[in-house]
Design a protein around this motif. Structure first.
Motif, PDB file in Angstrom:
ATOM      1  N   HIS A  57      25.439 -25.349  40.474  1.00 48.55           N
ATOM      2  CA  HIS A  57      25.648 -25.177  39.024  1.00 48.55           C
ATOM      3  C   HIS A  57      24.425 -24.561  38.371  1.00 48.55           C
ATOM      4  O   HIS A  57      23.286 -24.975  38.615  1.00 48.55           O
ATOM      5  N   ASP A  59      22.841 -23.620  34.627  1.00 53.52           N
ATOM      6  CA  ASP A  59      23.002 -23.922  33.203  1.00 53.52           C
ATOM      7  C   ASP A  59      23.047 -22.672  32.341  1.00 53.52           C
ATOM      8  O   ASP A  59      23.813 -22.594  31.380  1.00 53.52           O
ATOM      9  N   ALA A 125      33.452 -21.100  38.244  1.00 52.44           N
ATOM     10  CA  ALA A 125      32.373 -21.345  37.284  1.00 52.44           C
ATOM     11  C   ALA A 125      32.291 -20.219  36.252  1.00 52.44           C
ATOM     12  O   ALA A 125      32.055 -20.466  35.065  1.00 52.44           O
ATOM     13  N   LYS A 129      32.778 -20.811  32.225  1.00 52.72           N
ATOM     14  CA  LYS A 129      31.788 -20.441  31.208  1.00 52.72           C
ATOM     15  C   LYS A 129      32.346 -19.415  30.231  1.00 52.72           C
ATOM     16  O   LYS A 129      32.072 -19.474  29.029  1.00 52.72           O
ATOM     17  N   LYS A 183      26.691 -30.785  36.025  1.00 53.49           N
ATOM     18  CA  LYS A 183      27.131 -30.168  34.773  1.00 53.49           C
ATOM     19  C   LYS A 183      27.377 -31.184  33.669  1.00 53.49           C
ATOM     20  O   LYS A 183      27.098 -30.908  32.498  1.00 53.49           O
TER      21      LYS A 183
END
Length: 326
Positions: A57, A59, A125, A129, A183
Motif C-alpha cells: 500500500h 499512501d 489499488a 484511489k 490502509k
C-alpha cells in the motif's frame, strides 16, 4: 521524504524465512506429517504474504504512469530471480530441458504467486484511489477479485503453468489483509490487539491440533491466528538488542535467501537423515533443523553479498538496481 522502516515487519519476515528453510530441510530428509512440519506449514507463507500486502500500500497519489513503472520494477525483482535461479537449480540437478520447468521449478512458486498478487492489487489499488473508495467499497472490490480467483480455481485455469491458481487462491486473502491493515487504522486495530492475540493463539493451537485433517478452512483459520500471534510477538522485540539486529538483516534479505537456499538444501549431508529419523523426535528435529537452517541462511547471505557487489551481477541474479539494506 524518507520512509521510516517498520522493524517488526523485518522480524516477521525473518521468522517466516527461518520456517521456510527448516521446512525444506525436513522435506529433503523425507520427514513429513510431523507436528513440526504442521506448525511450519501453517505459519510460514501467510506471514510473507500479509507483510507483502502491508508494504504494497502506498499512501501518496500516483499517476497511472507511476503505477505502471512501480509494477515493472516489482515484476523485475520477482520474475528475474524466478527465471535465473530456476535455471541454476535445474543445471545443478542436471535437468537440461527447454520445457516450462526450466524456468519455473515448483519450489519457486512463491515468486510468481506474489507477482500475481501484486498485479491484481496494482489495478485494484489504482481503481480505489481514482474513485476514492471507502473501506466497505474496498472490501467489495477485493472480494470481487477473489471471486474471480475462486472461479479460476474451480475451472483449474493455470495459463499454461504460469498461474499457480491454487496458491493465489489461498494466499491472496492474506495479502489483502496486510494491505487493508496498512490502509485503514480500524482494520489494523481490530487485527492486532490483546484480545485478538488471545483468540489468535487459540485458533493456532486448535488449527495445529486438527491440521492432519488437511481442510482448507482449518488451515486458513489457523494461519490467521498465526499471523496475529507472530506479529504481536515481534512487536515486543527490543530493536536495540543484538538478536534484533540479526533478525532485521535476515528480514531485509528474504528474497535472495529464498532464491539461493534450495542449492544448499539439495546438497545436504545424507547423514542427517539417520539423526532426525527418530519416532516422536519433535525436539531433535526442531534443534537440528534450526541449526542447519541458520547455517544455510548465513551461506545465502554470503553468496548474496558476493553477487551484489557488482551492479551487473546484482541485476542478472536478482533484478535489482540498488543494494539492499543491511
Amino acid at each position: 521524504m524518507s520512509i521510516t522502516r517498520i522493524n517488526e515487519l523485518d522480524y516477521v519476515r525473518c521468522i517466516a524465512m527461518l520456517m521456510v528453510v527448516m521446512g525444506h530441510v525436513l522435506f529433503s530428509l523425507k520427514i513429513e506429517h510431523t507436528a513440526l512440519i504442521a506448525i511450519i506449514g501453517i505459519c510460514e507463507m501467510p506471514l510473507f504474504f500479509v507483510v507483502s500486502g502491508y508494504l504494497a500500500h502506498k499512501d501518496r497519489e500516483e499517476s497511472f504512469k507511476e503505477t505502471m513503472s512501480r509494477l515493472l520494477v516489482r515484476s523485475r525483482t520477482l520474475l528475474v530471480p524466478l527465471v535465473v535461479w530456476s535455471i541454476v537449480l535445474n543445471l545443478c540437478d542436471e535437468r537440461i530441458t527447454f520445457s516450462l520447468s526450466m524456468v519455473y521449478r515448483g519450489g519457486y512458486w512463491f515468486f510468481i504467486a506474489l507477482w500475481w498478487c501484486d498485479v491484481l492489487n496494482t489495478f485494484a489499488a489504482y481503481t480505489s484511489k481514482k474513485f476514492k473508495f471507502c473501506m466497505v467499497a474496498d472490501m467489495v472490490l477485493y472480494s470481487s477479485i477473489y471471486a474471480v480467483i475462486l472461479l479460476g480455481r474451480i475451472k483449474d485455469i493455470d495459463l499454461g503453468g504460469i498461474l499457480p491458481i491454487q496458491n493465489v487462491q489461498y494466499y491472496f486473502p492474506f495479502f489483502v489483509l496486510g494491505l487493508l491493515m496498512r490502509k485503514y487504522k480500524f482494520v489494523n486495530d481490530v487485527t492486532l490487539n490483546k484480545y485478538s492475540y488471545v483468540v489468535g493463539m487459540l485458533l493456532l493451537i486448535i488449527g495445529w491440533y486438527f491440521s492432519s485433517i488437511e481442510s482448507f478452512v482449518i488451515w486458513f483459520v489457523a494461519a490467521c491466528g498465526a499471523v496475529v500471534v507472530v506479529w504481536m510477538a515481534c512487536r515486543e522485540i527490543n530493536s536495540e538488542l543484538k538478536v534484533a539486529k540479526i533478525l532485521s538483516i535476515i528480514g531485509k534479505n528474504t528474497l535472495p535467501i529464498y532464491a539461493i537456499h534450495y542449492l544448499f538444501i539439495a546438497i545436504m549431508p545424507c547423514t542427517l537423515r539417520d539423526v532426525l529419523n527418530i519416532p516422536h523426535g519433535f525436539f531433535f528435529q526442531l534443534v537440528i533443523t534450526f541449526v542447519y537452517a541458520v547455517l544455510v541462511i548465513f551461506l545465502c547471505l554470503l553468496v548474496d553479498r558476493i553477487l551484489s557487489l557488482n551492479p551487473i551481477t546484482r541485476m542478472i541474479f536478482f533484478g535489482e538496481s540498488k543494494k539492499r539494506e543491511w
